[in-house]
Design a protein around this motif. Structure first.
Motif, short mmCIF file in Angstrom:
data_model
loop_
_atom_site.label_atom_id
_atom_site.label_comp_id
_atom_site.label_asym_id
_atom_site.label_seq_id
_atom_site.Cartn_x
_atom_site.Cartn_y
_atom_site.Cartn_z
N ARG A 732 0.82 -1.21 0.00
CA ARG A 732 0.00 0.00 0.00
C ARG A 732 0.85 1.26 0.00
NH1 ARG A 732 -2.39 -4.61 0.67
NH2 ARG A 732 -2.35 -4.65 2.93
N SER A 733 2.07 1.18 0.54
CA SER A 733 2.93 2.37 0.62
C SER A 733 4.38 1.96 0.52
CB SER A 733 2.72 3.11 1.95
OG SER A 733 1.35 3.37 2.18
N ILE A 734 5.21 2.91 0.05
CA ILE A 734 6.66 2.73 -0.01
C ILE A 734 7.32 3.95 0.61
CG2 ILE A 734 8.66 2.40 -1.53
CD1 ILE A 734 5.29 1.79 -3.01
N ASN A 735 8.27 3.70 1.49
CA ASN A 735 9.09 4.76 2.08
C ASN A 735 10.52 4.55 1.61
OD1 ASN A 735 10.21 6.79 3.64
ND2 ASN A 735 10.19 5.58 5.54
N ALA A 736 11.02 5.46 0.77
CA ALA A 736 12.34 5.27 0.17
C ALA A 736 13.13 6.56 0.22
CB ALA A 736 12.21 4.78 -1.27
N SER A 737 14.44 6.42 0.14
CA SER A 737 15.33 7.58 0.20
C SER A 737 15.84 7.93 -1.20
CB SER A 737 16.51 7.32 1.13
OG SER A 737 17.27 6.23 0.68
N LEU A 738 16.08 9.22 -1.40
CA LEU A 738 16.54 9.71 -2.69
C LEU A 738 18.06 9.73 -2.82
CD1 LEU A 738 14.10 12.72 -3.17
CD2 LEU A 738 14.18 10.65 -4.55
N TRP A 739 18.77 9.60 -1.70
CA TRP A 739 20.23 9.57 -1.74
C TRP A 739 20.74 8.87 -0.50
CZ3 TRP A 739 17.81 14.57 -1.47
CH2 TRP A 739 17.81 15.14 -0.20
N PRO A 740 22.01 8.45 -0.49
CA PRO A 740 22.58 7.79 0.69
C PRO A 740 22.59 8.73 1.89
CG PRO A 740 23.99 7.50 -1.23
CD PRO A 740 22.98 8.52 -1.60
N VAL A 741 22.18 8.21 3.03
CA VAL A 741 22.13 8.99 4.27
C VAL A 741 23.03 8.29 5.29
CG1 VAL A 741 20.63 9.96 6.04
CG2 VAL A 741 19.77 9.65 3.72
N SER A 742 23.64 9.07 6.16
CA SER A 742 24.57 8.50 7.15
C SER A 742 23.87 7.45 8.01
CB SER A 742 25.13 9.61 8.04
OG SER A 742 24.14 10.05 8.96
N ASP A 743 24.65 6.45 8.44
CA ASP A 743 24.11 5.36 9.24
C ASP A 743 23.41 5.87 10.50
OD1 ASP A 743 25.04 3.58 7.42
OD2 ASP A 743 26.82 3.00 8.57
N GLU A 744 24.05 6.77 11.20
CA GLU A 744 23.52 7.23 12.49
C GLU A 744 22.21 7.98 12.31
OE1 GLU A 744 24.92 9.84 16.42
OE2 GLU A 744 26.17 9.78 14.62
N ALA A 745 22.15 8.89 11.32
CA ALA A 745 20.94 9.66 11.10
C ALA A 745 19.80 8.77 10.61
CB ALA A 745 21.21 10.78 10.10
N THR A 746 20.12 7.82 9.72
CA THR A 746 19.09 6.93 9.20
C THR A 746 18.54 6.05 10.32
OG1 THR A 746 20.11 6.88 7.01
CG2 THR A 746 18.61 5.10 7.54
N ALA A 747 19.42 5.51 11.14
CA ALA A 747 18.97 4.66 12.24
C ALA A 747 18.04 5.42 13.18
CB ALA A 747 20.18 4.12 13.01
N TYR A 748 18.39 6.66 13.47
CA TYR A 748 17.56 7.47 14.37
C TYR A 748 16.21 7.77 13.72
CZ TYR A 748 16.05 11.19 17.51
OH TYR A 748 15.33 11.94 18.40
N LEU A 749 16.22 8.19 12.44
CA LEU A 749 14.98 8.52 11.76
C LEU A 749 14.07 7.29 11.68
CD1 LEU A 749 14.57 10.75 8.65
CD2 LEU A 749 13.39 8.56 8.73
N MET A 750 14.63 6.13 11.36
CA MET A 750 13.82 4.92 11.24
C MET A 750 13.25 4.49 12.59
SD MET A 750 13.30 3.96 8.24
CE MET A 750 13.78 4.77 6.73
N GLU A 751 14.03 4.63 13.63
CA GLU A 751 13.53 4.29 14.96
C GLU A 751 12.34 5.18 15.32
OE1 GLU A 751 15.13 4.12 19.60
OE2 GLU A 751 16.53 4.49 17.96
N GLN A 752 12.46 6.48 15.05
CA GLN A 752 11.35 7.40 15.31
C GLN A 752 10.14 7.06 14.43
OE1 GLN A 752 11.34 10.07 17.59
NE2 GLN A 752 13.20 9.05 18.29
N PHE A 753 10.40 6.75 13.18
CA PHE A 753 9.32 6.47 12.24
C PHE A 753 8.50 5.26 12.68
CE2 PHE A 753 8.22 4.15 8.16
CZ PHE A 753 7.13 4.93 7.85
N TYR A 754 9.17 4.17 13.02
CA TYR A 754 8.44 2.97 13.41
C TYR A 754 7.74 3.14 14.75
CZ TYR A 754 10.06 0.18 9.47
OH TYR A 754 10.26 -0.32 8.21
N ASP A 755 8.30 3.92 15.64
CA ASP A 755 7.60 4.24 16.90
C ASP A 755 6.32 5.03 16.60
OD1 ASP A 755 9.38 2.93 18.50
OD2 ASP A 755 10.51 4.73 19.08
N ASN A 756 6.42 6.01 15.72
CA ASN A 756 5.26 6.83 15.39
C ASN A 756 4.15 6.04 14.69
OD1 ASN A 756 6.66 9.05 16.39
ND2 ASN A 756 7.38 9.71 14.37
N LEU A 757 4.54 5.00 13.94
CA LEU A 757 3.55 4.20 13.22
C LEU A 757 2.55 3.53 14.15
CD1 LEU A 757 5.53 2.37 10.37
CD2 LEU A 757 3.71 4.04 10.11
#
Length: 792
Positions: A732-757
């Motif tokens: 139903r949905s896709i969440n994708a990135s447009l360019w490579p993002v640093s490991d630390e920032a991506t890990a933090y953003l994904m952790e927040q994203f899944y908590d918010n879901l």
């Protein structure tokens, strides 16, 4: 001298009669019914019966009528026989190795030019010209011609023409002049003994070049010049008698139609260049005469091209009704076939191609304030782009309940389309019946499986159907761009408005903005973020003043990090929740399925790709952290994160998370994909093409890590293929990135994203995650790359 000429012409006529009688016997032995369809299974038997020179003419006829799949089969047999039979003997000529190579490469060069592969066109043209240079004359025992190398000159002219046009389309103008002079010399050197047909070959390429380069007077001169002294013997006599019957039998084109299409390019260029040089009455009469000739309907690409030419002439003359009528007919022809009519851009020096036809229609309707129709044609243009991508697929895997019936209908559709391309008379009863059958089958397919139907044909979606899918507090903002023409459609449940924007330099501006975000330090990106906001959002802000916005990009806008656009006070995500769609019509398919019974989360991270340079330790940590908070999840790392396991296990999960590298090819979008570990019969690249055979039932697919979006700003087709592939597969949905993002920032953003879901819808969950990440990692390079496509 006059007596000699008369005798020679009389000899021509006598021989022509003899050859026509011979050809009559050939036709009796090679009826259309016998050779109407050449398949991989019967090609060897059919082509083995043909003299090798006739086989060349069959291949050339298939090239002329642009039947490329059949051409490849014909060419393969031609090449095998040419290499094994040592020399060819035909009408007193023999071909040594050099001449054989000239013939073979000349065919390939023109084919690749027609397909738009300019590098291969140049490569084969060079090889053909090199073969001609090694052996410039063709020895002959024929008494018929005073100059025995006329066939070689014709092929040399084709190779020169292909080389010139490929260089022109490649913007390598500085290399053209030597080849242009040689081709001009070919025209001047032809005489009656060699027939106007061979001069016509050179003049066609010269007219095409001068038209494409903007010298319309020269194009007109070469297209309209008549070199015939008395009769076009080889063009209409010898060629018809000796080679045409076999060729037309196999291509499904009558002799009359074969000559019609052979002469058509010069006719079209004469009318086009007449239009461009102000000879409007001559151009109008020429185009109208062509369109009144029923034979042109047999050659879809040329038919579309002439309809578009006539529409542009009508717009110049201010006759918008005639323009609309011809544009709508051109689009109907485009959409009547599943196969992409993609070669007109190169075949006839056409400016724009099929995209320009849609763009002209959208612009005309906007000018007439027919906004709803303009929007619907913009959607049809996007649908055509997707159908073009998937045109070669012969089947699509579907749920068991419908797979057999829908693919059976699809096979029947493909069979009828192929038969329609092979049948000569578009006005005949048989073809009309096929058209009716085809229409009925497509309607049946649409009734059985509307989404599958949308992948193989352009199904018109009504504005009212789109509006019903919008929530009361949601606005849809759809962009449509072709060159400098650029429109934004602002749609709510009860209204639609269009704003005329400026598309000039848009691709370059988006590229500069992305570069500034990814590469430059500090606030260097900010002026570009504000400029693009003023360009894209400000003109429609009053029309989309709602808390939720659905954005439908087009072309380079698929590469734009919308979240980072700045109004001077804050980023776009600070004021609105938004999502993206590849096209508005996707709204019709987002509510399918029900993932409530599926398991929670399947996560693949840092797959072993066999090269330490590709290792992503941060992605592995990210994957472990996300799954730790989701009970019932399954995590696959390193050598266990395989493509085979993903295909087997993914249908059972509600959320899918892939933390790996991506590989994206804008030139061939279906080969793009996600890199996973290989094994169990899989190569490790989950391609876009393979997505259309998956059967998922997922609320969300997250593509996280390096190059999961896109690198270079291109035409957007790669994004459409990827997102549409996952949506079609059942996400139903896709969440994708447009360019490579640093490991630390991506890990933090994904952790927040899944908590918010656990509390918010997907669009709001991502918006909050990005805002939280921005507080910790201020620069938008760390959080703006991710964007949600699909259902909120």
């Amino acid at each position: 001298m006059l007596v000699k000429k008369f005798v020679k012409l009389a000899t021509f006529g006598l021989l022509a009669v003899s050859l026509m009688a011979c050809a009559s016997q050939i036709r009796q032995q090679s009826t259309r019914g016998e050779f109407q369809s050449v398949t991989e299974e019967n090609a060897e038997e059919v082509y083995a019966q043909i003299d090798i020179w006739d086989l060349y003419e069959v291949c050339r006829a298939l090239l002329t009528t642009e039947k490329y799949s059949q051409l490849d089969t014909c060419y393969n047999f031609l090449e095998q026989r040419a290499n094994s039979e040592v020399f060819w003997v035909t009408m007193g000529y023999y071909y040594n190795d050099d001449m054989t190579q000239m013939v073979l490469h000349e065919l390939q060069a023109e084919k690749y030019l027609g397909l738009g592969d300019l590098e291969k066109a140049i490569y084969h043209a060079d090889l053909s010209l090199a073969a001609q240079a090694r052996n410039p004359r063709m020895p002959s025992s024929s008494f018929l011609f005073a100059d025995n190398d006329h066939n070689a000159k014709k092929m040399d002219a084709i190779a020169l023409g292909v080389k010139i046009m490929a260089l022109e389309y490649s913007d390598r103008d500085n290399e053209i002049l030597p080849y242009l002079k040689r081709l001009e010399k070919r025209v001047e050197s032809f005489n009656i003994d060699q027939s106007e047909y061979f001069s016509m070959t050179s003049r066609r390429w010269l007219a095409q070049y001068h038209y494409a380069s903007g010298d319309y007077e020269k194009a007109y001169m070469y297209a309209t010049r008549d070199d015939r002294d008395s009769l076009d013997f080889l063009g209409d006599g010898l060629l018809t008698a000796f080679t045409a019957p076999m060729s037309v039998a196999i291509t499904g084109t009558t002799i009359d139609e074969f000559h019609f299409v052979r002469n058509l390019p010069l006719r079209i260029f004469s009318y086009r260049s007449a239009y461009k040089t102000g000879r409007l009455e001559e151009a109008r009469k020429g185009f109208d005469d062509l369109l009144a000739d029923g034979r042109i309907a047999n050659f879809a690409k040329l038919h579309v091209s002439v309809l578009h030419d006539r529409a542009q002439l009508a717009m110049t003359e201010g006759d918008m009704n005639v323009a609309y009528d011809n544009l709508s007919k051109a689009i109907d022809v485009l959409e009547s076939q599943r196969s992409a009519l993609q070669t007109e851009n190169y075949k006839l020096g056409f400016v724009g191609g099929k995209e320009q036809i849609y763009a002209d229609m959208v612009g005309l309707l906007v000018d007439q304030n027919r906004v709803a129709e303009a929007f619907e044609y913009a959607e049809r243009a996007k649908a055509r782009a997707l159908v073009d991508q998937l045109a070669e697929r012969s089947s699509f895997k579907r749920p068991k309940a419908t797979a057999a019936s829908t693919n059976d209908v699809l096979r029947k559709v493909q069979q009828l389309e192929m038969e329609s391309l092979q049948v000569a008379s578009a006005s005949g009863t048989g073809t009309q019946n096929r058209k009716l059958q085809l229409k009925a089958l497509k309607t049946e397919l649409r009734d059985q499986d509307a989404e599958l139907s949308s992948l193989i044909s352009v199904d018109a979606i009504k504005l009212s159907d789109i509006q019903l899918k919008l929530s009361p507090n949601e606005a849809l903002l759809e962009y449509y761009q072709s060159g400098d023409a650029f429109f934004a459609f602002a749609i709510t449940r009860n209204s639609i408005q269009v704003v005329d924007l400026n598309g000039k330099g848009l691709t370059e501006d988006i590229h500069a903005f992305r570069h500034a975000i990814q590469e430059e330090e500090g606030d260097a990106y900010l002026p570009k973020a504000q400029s693009l906001y003023q360009r894209l959002i400000t003109p429609v802000i009053a029309q989309v003043d709602m808390p939720n916005v659905t954005i439908v990009p087009h072309g380079p806008l698929h590469y734009l990090p919308w979240a980072a656009l700045h109004d001077g006070n804050g980023f776009l995500i600070e004021s609105r929740s938004f999502r993206l769609l590849p096209s508005a019509s996707v709204l019709m398919y987002l509510d399918k399925g029900n993932a409530k019974g599926a398991r929670a989360l399947l996560a693949l991270g840092n797959p072993d790709l066999g090269n330490p340079d590709y290792d992503l330790p941060g992605a592995e940590i990210e994957t472990k952290e996300i799954t730790r908070k989701w009970p019932g999840s399954r995590v696959l790392l390193r050598e266990f994160a395989t493509e085979a396991v993903f295909k087997e296990a993914a249908p059972a999960f509600q959320y899918l998370h892939l933390a790996s590298h991506g590989e994206f090819d804008a030139e061939n979008p279906l080969t793009s994909g996600m890199k996973l570990a290989a094994g169990n019969g899989e190569d490790g690249l989950l391609t876009v093409d393979e997505l259309y055979d998956l059967n998922l039932d997922a609320e969300l697919v997250t593509l996280s890590a390096c190059e999961t979006g896109l690198g270079e700003v291109a035409n957007g087709d790669d994004v459409i293929g990827l997102t549409r592939g996952f949506l079609y597969a059942g996400a139903r949905s896709i969440n994708a990135s447009l360019w490579p993002v640093s490991d630390e920032a991506t890990a933090y953003l994904m952790e927040q994203f899944y908590d918010n879901l656990k509390r918010d819808n997907k669009a709001e969950a991502l918006r909050k995650a990005q805002r939280a990440t921005a507080k910790r990692f201020n620069h938008p390079r760390f959080w703006a790359a991710f964007q949600l496509t699909g259902k909120v």
